[in-house]
Motif scaffolding. Sequence first.
Motif, PDB file in Angstrom:
ATOM      1  N   TYR A 126     -32.164  16.635   8.485  1.00 52.90           N
ATOM      2  CA  TYR A 126     -32.325  16.976   7.075  1.00 52.90           C
ATOM      3  C   TYR A 126     -32.600  15.710   6.266  1.00 52.90           C
ATOM      4  N   LEU A 127     -33.110  15.907   5.076  1.00 50.13           N
ATOM      5  CA  LEU A 127     -33.174  14.834   4.080  1.00 50.13           C
ATOM      6  C   LEU A 127     -32.876  15.447   2.718  1.00 50.13           C
ATOM      7  N   GLU A 128     -32.502  14.595   1.762  1.00 50.67           N
ATOM      8  CA  GLU A 128     -32.156  15.050   0.417  1.00 50.67           C
ATOM      9  C   GLU A 128     -33.277  14.693  -0.546  1.00 50.67           C
ATOM     10  N   ASP A 168     -34.629  14.979  -4.827  1.00 50.35           N
ATOM     11  CA  ASP A 168     -34.149  15.100  -6.202  1.00 50.35           C
ATOM     12  C   ASP A 168     -35.308  15.550  -7.074  1.00 50.35           C
ATOM     13  N   GLU A 223     -30.217  17.690  -6.889  1.00 56.79           N
ATOM     14  CA  GLU A 223     -30.391  17.330  -5.484  1.00 56.79           C
ATOM     15  C   GLU A 223     -30.453  18.596  -4.631  1.00 56.79           C
ATOM     16  N   LYS A 224     -31.271  18.525  -3.601  1.00 54.81           N
ATOM     17  CA  LYS A 224     -31.413  19.664  -2.694  1.00 54.81           C
ATOM     18  C   LYS A 224     -31.619  19.144  -1.281  1.00 54.81           C
ATOM     19  N   ARG A 225     -30.977  19.770  -0.339  1.00 59.00           N
ATOM     20  CA  ARG A 225     -31.132  19.384   1.073  1.00 59.00           C
ATOM     21  C   ARG A 225     -32.241  20.222   1.696  1.00 59.00           C
ATOM     22  N   ARG A 229     -33.879  21.087   5.237  1.00 59.34           N
ATOM     23  CA  ARG A 229     -33.606  20.997   6.672  1.00 59.34           C
ATOM     24  C   ARG A 229     -34.885  20.655   7.448  1.00 59.34           C
ATOM     25  N   GLU A 239     -41.187  20.536  -5.375  1.00 58.27           N
ATOM     26  CA  GLU A 239     -40.213  20.255  -4.309  1.00 58.27           C
ATOM     27  C   GLU A 239     -40.925  19.753  -3.056  1.00 58.27           C
ATOM     28  N   TYR A 269     -40.368  16.173  -1.306  1.00 57.87           N
ATOM     29  CA  TYR A 269     -40.015  16.066   0.120  1.00 57.87           C
ATOM     30  C   TYR A 269     -40.941  15.082   0.829  1.00 57.87           C
ATOM     31  N   LYS A 299     -40.264  11.528  -0.276  1.00 58.72           N
ATOM     32  CA  LYS A 299     -39.015  11.005   0.304  1.00 58.72           C
ATOM     33  C   LYS A 299     -39.186  10.727   1.792  1.00 58.72           C
ATOM     34  N   ASP A 334     -31.766   5.872   0.653  1.00 60.78           N
ATOM     35  CA  ASP A 334     -30.570   6.362  -0.031  1.00 60.78           C
ATOM     36  C   ASP A 334     -29.523   5.257  -0.170  1.00 60.78           C
TER      37      ASP A 334
END
Length: 480
Positions: A106-108, A110, A115-117, A119, A169, A173, A176, A304
């Motif tokens: 997973y990664l997080e 923003d 914040e949202k994870r 998968r 989003e 993703y 990130k 992070d």
Amino acid sequence: MAKEFETVIGLEVHAELKTESKIFCSCSTAFGSEPNTQVCPFCAGFPGALPVLNEKVLELAIRTGIALNCEIPEYCKFDRKNYFYPDLPAAYQISQFDQPICKNGYLEIDVDGKEKRIRINRAHMEEDAGKLVHQGDITTTPFSLVDLNRCGIGLLEIVSEPDMRSAREARAYLEKLRSILLFAGVSDCKMQEGSLRCDANVSVRPTGQKELGTRSEIKNLNSFRALERAIEYEARRHIEAIEDGEELVQETRTWDEEKQLTRSMRSKEEAHDYRYFPDPDLPPLKISREWIEEIRSQMPELPDAARERLVETYGLPHYDAAILTTTPDYLEYFDRVIRLYPDAKLVSNWMMGELNKYLNQTNREISDCLIKAENLAEMLQLIDAGTISGKMAKSVFEEMFNSGKTAPEVVREKGLVQISDEKALSDIIESIINDNPKVVEDYCNGKGKAFGFLVGQVMKATRGQANPAVVNKLLKEKLD
């Protein structure tokens, strides 16, 4: 009442691994060579040419798995994915099917402070295919040329779960993920060179429905902007089709950047269409826990952790810290400036403001910037010393960016030294007051704008070189 729809998005990202040779042979991975000059019997798909795994590819895959919080199984294996295409001379691609190198990560992200994870289903190793050079648009080209230089370059395909609900989003993703891959040192992620490519799986469903809708896959999106716009377009297309009573079909589509729309390419294949089977020339891999932990112990600082360091050490806002940790080169630049000029927020403001503006305008990376970290620190020190004003510094910065000259060189050549001498400024202010009796009268009658006019006249008379703070102080003293 019209139905409300929810967009469901999953991304498949292909990252070209940072190795000097290909995944199963010793051919070079250098970008930009003449077509078909980095090819051997294995890349060209000659019968009987045997693959030999590049150990560096395996190490970088493990490093990626650690960075993405994945499980790394003790065993993994390679499989053959069979299909016919002009850029795949062997008519199969060596990949991984049911036993990948990484899974369940997973990664997080923003988005708007939330914040949202997201998968990650899996990340698996595979060889790249060659490249088709189209004569114009992929859907209208009369013929295409085949370049096999890219054939056999080591890739990691990173497959997310369908956890994203908007184009923003999805973009967050991918941004990130790119940042993590850069910090981990596994890929250069140059989207313009094809070393980071993204396929987006998009579907829509009525809000509240659990079952997924019919999906389409948009292939080879090579910029954040293209990803965001293609998803937005495709979601609208799906909703309009459903509302019009049309039946959507599962298919693969391409993004037309010029016309800002997607075009159908072919029906979407399923896993069974590729007729996977274990590669007979590559034995299964057993990966020792000791090696994984050794790689873990050598992992560099990831985005992070770097972001939290900037917030905790320097008191920077989370927004600033997120921007400064976009790439390792950008963070390193900040850290180098800070060692020489310890006002973190001011340094951050200049980097996010003027520096980013000119980098974007010229389409440069921070590594190509002519203003070195030491030069920016030196310019900020000139502001503190009163040699130049903040306004003058912007002009100095632009010249530094374009020429590579240092701040003292630009100040000297352009005669931009700030005038802070009170005696020199006092004489100029006296002259301005004497030349504008009506404005002075207005000031005495309480008209605040009159003061600003007089300050402007002083700045004009000194060609913008007067120290604004000193001008304000002296002018107020004389008028009061």
